[in-house]
Scaffold this active site. Structure first.
Site, PDB file in Angstrom:
ATOM      1  N   TYR A 141       0.283   7.837 -68.157  1.00  0.00           N
ATOM      2  CA  TYR A 141      -0.360   8.908 -68.821  1.00  0.00           C
ATOM      3  C   TYR A 141      -1.613   7.015 -69.552  1.00  0.00           C
ATOM      4  CZ  TYR A 141       2.873  13.049 -68.827  1.00  0.00           C
ATOM      5  OH  TYR A 141       3.057  13.992 -68.949  1.00  0.00           O
ATOM      6  N   LYS A 188      13.481   8.512 -60.063  1.00  0.00           N
ATOM      7  CA  LYS A 188      13.139   9.331 -59.080  1.00  0.00           C
ATOM      8  C   LYS A 188      13.230   7.870 -58.274  1.00  0.00           C
ATOM      9  CE  LYS A 188      12.123  12.018 -55.720  1.00  0.00           C
ATOM     10  NZ  LYS A 188      12.660  13.582 -55.523  1.00  0.00           N
ATOM     11  N   ASP A 220      13.307  16.038 -59.854  1.00  0.00           N
ATOM     12  CA  ASP A 220      13.466  17.130 -59.496  1.00  0.00           C
ATOM     13  C   ASP A 220      14.649  17.640 -59.567  1.00  0.00           C
ATOM     14  OD1 ASP A 220      14.192  15.452 -57.817  1.00  0.00           O
ATOM     15  OD2 ASP A 220      13.406  16.328 -56.174  1.00  0.00           O
ATOM     16  N   ASP A 244       8.193  14.203 -71.097  1.00  0.00           N
ATOM     17  CA  ASP A 244       7.192  15.390 -70.845  1.00  0.00           C
ATOM     18  C   ASP A 244       7.099  16.766 -70.440  1.00  0.00           C
ATOM     19  OD1 ASP A 244       4.595  16.387 -72.234  1.00  0.00           O
ATOM     20  OD2 ASP A 244       3.743  16.461 -70.388  1.00  0.00           O
ATOM     21  N   ASP A 248       9.560  19.701 -72.256  1.00  0.00           N
ATOM     22  CA  ASP A 248       8.943  20.806 -72.979  1.00  0.00           C
ATOM     23  C   ASP A 248       9.843  22.239 -71.608  1.00  0.00           C
ATOM     24  OD1 ASP A 248       7.236  20.078 -74.114  1.00  0.00           O
ATOM     25  OD2 ASP A 248       6.014  19.740 -72.685  1.00  0.00           O
TER      26      ASP A 248
HETATM   27 MG   LIG Z   1       4.813  17.981 -73.062  1.00  0.00          MG
HETATM   28 MG   LIG Z   2      13.303  17.373 -54.176  1.00  0.00          MG
END
Ligand SMILES: [Mg+2]
Ligand SMILES: [Mg+2]
Lengths: 354, 354
Positions: A141, A188, A220, A244, A248
């Site tokens: 970000y 990841k 994931d 984030d 959420d």
């Molecule tokens: Mg958010």
């Molecule tokens: Mg995957």
């Protein structure tokens, strides 16, 4: 304890829910013999209206000279199409940056009285109690962005330094020590260099917390596990973007976003706010749920080591939920119970628990 | 229609589920007067064992000279600690790259007979029917990576070209035309330059599909909406990493990963595979659920415009679920029903629907 608290009610329902949080804090001060003093300042749309800036200098100055910041909400539709520099949301982003609030802490707890509100089946959500530590000032970000003039290519750089990782990791491990002593790092690392750095630094740092177990989950897989078995999580630690998304996702499994508090913590400052927005269309109607703001005040107490005090606030909140003394978003009872009545009940219960 | 199909059963339960998929394809060929021919080749651990490479040249060559690839699963624990170049998974990654399979397509469908298996409440999951188009060969997973030697810093670059965006966007819009005519682009355009490029290019391209409505969702909000109201989605289009997270999240809401097929599509080649793994501990026990493989064969049929044929396969699958003729992972009936019996039932039903 004496605490100077900067109160930034902000926009929309911000002021009315913040008022209820202060009521709860005052009840705690009286009961536990603390001295909390409050100074109020503008932020967001209301600050643009009055001072032309979403974060006036005197607001920032007040925050820097206070022990903690109690924040309401920000945003008003009349600025939705405004240019970047005068949007209300810039006030909060600028404050996070100026105060170096690098850790966003979001607890997600399943309240017994509200299990039926969850989109998940009851047996999955029951007992869930997670604390998410999201890095807030680094990662993709904030990295270098580039778009070719002819619109044929764009890029975003995700960057992390060891120091950025370590400072929030310490907070997460310390939090785990006071909880179920488990940290899950979401990354990841099978694909990303930044994730491998996170894994390496966090693994090294974990040696300083031998009682805390550390495990790893690819982002994931984490997005699946949050639905399949959220009870497995105690403290989650993760970088900005993964945080984030995962925080959420986690925020909805409990069934009401009107209940969820948060803290944004830096080396020298700390800010406490409900995760819900300013909900402008509800302003002044007495229907805003004050619980997220009140639980944010409880996080403020915890931040200063006032654990018994925080627990007292949380018990009062749980009691209000159990008795159905809640705003219409939770729809537990049919009679109309206002924001103020919920706040009064909670403050009264703090003063006079049956 | 004549189709030359490369069959790559791979490791673990790959061969047994692929066998059932071929049974279904043969029943379709007979019923609809097509000619499907199959040639088999090795990939994954079995290919390492026999040929020393997870993707032998003759396997790649077979894929390039076939109309479509039917893939089983890959991976064996004996290679879990092996070096990068000889890991079975490298076979699939290399093939995706060599064949330029840039679009990963993952349908997520709630089967009426299995609503109680979902972690979500019944009223939320009922009727869900989503098709996710995830970009598979670009983005942060493939951008430049850097780690400083002293371990103090790391970075990953997320890059997209207009062309990479457009080629998958066309596939998504075309798919929407045959469905409920809605595309949702998942991005983080409030923060990322690559997301803004996606939004711009997809918005432009949408003009060529005036019947299809296009909307946008930030990835963090999408992670919430997938739980709160998954029925709102028809076709989801997104970049590589967001697609990884959101499609995995979506894969669990239906209640069984043993049912989910996928396709990986390029300009010249297409590969069809169940999303489940090789599940080595179940190999040869007759307990592997063949439905994901069989539905992957249905996706193969759809890819070549054989919609009625694909529908026939799907109906046979739904019937097997309804009658509880399923492997033990779905636990619908108590008697033991093997992988083969499920495959036989589905092939028979294709030939002789009651
Ligand atoms: Mg958010
Ligand atoms: Mg995957």
């Amino acid at each position: 304890m004496e605490l100077k608290i900067a109160v930034l009610p902000g926009d929309g329902i911000g002021p009315e829910v913040t008022t209820q949080a202060i009521k709860a804090l005052n009840a705690i001060a009286l009961e536990f013999d603390h001295k909390f003093t409050y100074k109020q300042a503008d932020i967001g749309a209301v600050a643009i209206d009055k001072a032309g800036s979403p974060l006036p200098d005197e607001t920032l100055e007040l925050c820097k000279t206070s022990d903690a910041i109690l924040f309401g909400a920000i945003g008003h539709p009349k600025y939705d199409n405004a240019e970047g520099s005068v949007r209300p949301e810039q006030g909060l982003l600028k404050m996070r940056k100026e105060l170096e609030l690098f850790a966003n802490v979001r607890p997600v707890k399943a309240f017994e009285a509200l299990l039926d509100h969850s989109p998940l089946k009851r047996h999955l959500i029951k007992g869930v109690d997670i604390s998410i530590y999201r890095e807030l000032t680094g990662g993709i970000y904030f990295g270098k962005k580039e778009t070719k003039e002819d619109g044929s290519y764009a890029s975003d750089l995700c960057e992390y330094s060891a120091e950025e990782i370590e400072r929030i990791a310490h907070l997460a491990f310390k939090a785990a020590m006071g909880r179920r002593k488990k940290v899950t790092l979401i990354d990841k690392a099978n694909v990303l260099d930044t994730s491998r750095l996170w894994r390496k630094k966090v693994t090294e740092l974990a040696k300083s917390y031998p009682e805390v177990s550390l495990d790893f989950l690819y982002v994931d897989n984490a997005a699946m596990q949050m639905i399949l078995n959220p009870r497995q999580f105690d403290v989650i630690l993760t970088e900005n973007m993964f945080g984030d998304i995962i925080s959420d996702e986690a925020s909805v499994i409990g069934g009401s976003i009107g209940l969820l508090p948060s803290a944004s913590i830096g080396k020298n400052y700390a800010l406490f706010e409900p995760i819900h927005g300013s909900y402008p269309q509800a302003t002044g109607q007495g229907i805003a749920n004050p619980i997220a703001a009140i639980l944010s005040a409880a996080m403020l107490l915890e931040h200063f080591g006032l654990f018994e005090e925080a627990e007292t606030v949380k018990e009062a909140v749980e009691r209000s939920l159990k008795l159905g003394i809640t705003t219409p978003d939770l729809g537990v009872k049919h009679e109309r119970i206002t924001t103020e009545k919920v706040g009064d009940f909670i403050a009264d219960f703090i003063s006079n628990p049956e």
